[in-house]
Scaffold this motif. Sequence first.
Motif, short mmCIF file in Angstrom:
data_model
loop_
_atom_site.label_atom_id
_atom_site.label_comp_id
_atom_site.label_asym_id
_atom_site.label_seq_id
_atom_site.Cartn_x
_atom_site.Cartn_y
_atom_site.Cartn_z
N ARG A 151 1.39 -0.69 -4.62
CA ARG A 151 0.07 -1.33 -4.67
C ARG A 151 0.06 -2.44 -5.74
NH1 ARG A 151 -0.18 3.80 -4.39
NH2 ARG A 151 -0.54 4.16 -6.59
N GLU A 152 0.67 -2.14 -6.88
CA GLU A 152 0.72 -3.16 -7.94
C GLU A 152 1.59 -4.35 -7.51
OE1 GLU A 152 0.22 0.37 -11.29
OE2 GLU A 152 2.21 -0.36 -10.75
N ALA A 153 2.68 -4.06 -6.82
CA ALA A 153 3.56 -5.15 -6.36
C ALA A 153 2.81 -6.07 -5.39
CB ALA A 153 4.80 -4.57 -5.69
N ARG A 154 2.01 -5.48 -4.51
CA ARG A 154 1.24 -6.29 -3.54
C ARG A 154 0.23 -7.16 -4.27
NH1 ARG A 154 0.16 -1.53 -0.02
NH2 ARG A 154 1.99 -1.42 1.31
N ARG A 155 -0.43 -6.55 -5.25
CA ARG A 155 -1.46 -7.27 -6.00
C ARG A 155 -0.86 -8.49 -6.73
NH1 ARG A 155 -6.06 -6.11 -9.13
NH2 ARG A 155 -6.94 -8.20 -9.13
N ILE A 156 0.31 -8.27 -7.34
CA ILE A 156 0.91 -9.36 -8.13
C ILE A 156 1.48 -10.45 -7.22
CG2 ILE A 156 2.75 -9.94 -9.77
CD1 ILE A 156 2.46 -7.04 -10.83
N THR A 157 2.12 -10.05 -6.13
CA THR A 157 2.78 -11.04 -5.26
C THR A 157 1.80 -11.70 -4.29
OG1 THR A 157 3.30 -9.35 -3.63
CG2 THR A 157 5.00 -9.84 -5.29
N ARG A 158 0.67 -11.04 -4.04
CA ARG A 158 -0.32 -11.50 -3.04
C ARG A 158 0.26 -11.48 -1.63
NH1 ARG A 158 -1.80 -16.54 -6.83
NH2 ARG A 158 -3.12 -15.46 -8.33
N LEU A 159 1.27 -10.66 -1.41
CA LEU A 159 1.82 -10.55 -0.06
C LEU A 159 0.98 -9.55 0.74
CD1 LEU A 159 5.65 -10.55 -0.83
CD2 LEU A 159 4.34 -12.36 0.26
N ASP A 160 1.15 -9.59 2.07
CA ASP A 160 0.35 -8.75 2.97
C ASP A 160 0.58 -7.26 2.75
OD1 ASP A 160 -0.32 -11.01 4.17
OD2 ASP A 160 0.99 -10.75 5.92
N GLU A 161 -0.36 -6.49 3.26
CA GLU A 161 -0.29 -5.03 3.27
C GLU A 161 1.02 -4.52 3.87
OE1 GLU A 161 -2.64 -2.15 2.80
OE2 GLU A 161 -3.03 -3.64 1.24
N ASP A 162 1.52 -5.25 4.88
CA ASP A 162 2.70 -4.74 5.58
C ASP A 162 4.01 -5.36 5.07
OD1 ASP A 162 2.12 -7.19 6.50
OD2 ASP A 162 2.02 -6.68 8.64
N ALA A 163 3.96 -6.10 3.95
CA ALA A 163 5.21 -6.66 3.41
C ALA A 163 6.12 -5.52 2.96
CB ALA A 163 4.90 -7.58 2.23
N PRO A 164 7.37 -5.48 3.41
CA PRO A 164 8.26 -4.39 3.02
C PRO A 164 8.72 -4.54 1.57
CG PRO A 164 9.43 -5.98 4.37
CD PRO A 164 8.00 -6.44 4.30
N PRO A 165 9.19 -3.44 0.95
CA PRO A 165 9.62 -3.48 -0.45
C PRO A 165 10.66 -4.56 -0.72
CG PRO A 165 9.81 -1.24 0.43
CD PRO A 165 9.28 -2.08 1.53
N GLU A 166 11.53 -4.78 0.26
CA GLU A 166 12.56 -5.80 0.11
C GLU A 166 11.93 -7.17 -0.21
OE1 GLU A 166 14.85 -5.85 3.63
OE2 GLU A 166 16.40 -7.16 2.78
N GLN A 167 10.87 -7.48 0.56
CA GLN A 167 10.20 -8.78 0.39
C GLN A 167 9.40 -8.81 -0.92
OE1 GLN A 167 7.56 -9.63 3.65
NE2 GLN A 167 7.12 -11.70 2.91
#
Length: 279
Positions: A156-172
């Motif tokens: 959740r923190e990684a998504r917030r910081i990167t602003r990538l989509d909900e479905d972005a995989p960990p690799e991305q």
Amino acid sequence: MSVTPLAPYHFPGKAQRTRCVTIGSSDSSAGAGIQGDLKAFSSVGAYGASVVVGVTAQNTTGVSASAAIDPKLVESQLKAVLDDVGADGVKVGTSWNAPLVWTLVDRLVWLDDIPVVVDPVMETAAGSALGGSEESVVAIREGLLPLAWVVTPNVREARRITRLDEDAPPEQLAEELVQLGAQAALITDAFPDDPEVCDWLFDGEKHHEIRGPRASTRCDHGAGCAHSALLTVFLARGVDLVGAAHQAHEAVSLAIQRGAADIGAGRHPVDLLAGSVDW
Ligand SMILES: Nc1ncnc2c1ncn2[C@@H]1O[C@H](COP(=O)(O)OP(=O)(O)OP(=O)(O)O)[C@@H](O)[C@H]1O
Ligand SMILES: Cc1ncc(CO)c(N)n1
């Protein structure tokens, strides 16, 4: 003519034991935050010092009040610790607001060659918010990531910081965190719904999956703090990143499994020393 400013610290020489500094907030229940970090440092024989950037009224069920510390007082704590105790590794936890983060960034740029682990905590295991305002996320992105040897968000923190989509995989997510300036990114519990636990590490060149059994206890209060604190010690001791990530995962996984189930009524604290003390 440009003049290179003098380092603001005196930096004492090497000590016999590993010295790690946690820059984070007080958790009154002492399972996470700076108290959790200091216990994690001690559990592997490192000397821990702390710079308090915030205070939470917190227990295993959540946070009922919190306040950030004045950046000037944070700066004085950093100077007091670095001038005298010194540091072989530094961990940064909670980020309450942008002025505070930028104060840290201005000072931490001087820590040449010392591992800096950034754990961009935004919520407790019990689900209470810890900072995480948009301005502080921007300061983490633009200021802290470029200083990080490794950044250790959960998904959740990684998504917030990167602003990538909900479905972005960990690799991305991990590649984007490195693109934003971190030398490496370690996403903890990258697939929270899987029966197995997986920490996803991108070291800047290769991806590594650190897998292990999922403990089914509710003893995970402070798991992320303990993980990034142990990672800091192992890196400070010169362990390579992949090895340090495995060691930190194994220690914390065991600490959740053998956790302090008798403490508190919510998400009980992890117990890094379980089994080593004869009650
Ligand atoms: N149920 C579990 N069983 C085994 N290991 C776990 C479990 N949950 C998390 N871990 C491990 O604990 C470490 C910390 O991960 P976690 O994702 O819990 O951190 P976090 O969400 O940042 O935690 P916190 O909110 O306490 O900071 C990782 O190495 C992860 O693999
Ligand atoms: C103060 C503080 N920092 C970090 C965490 C994350 O576990 C927490 N619960 N409390």
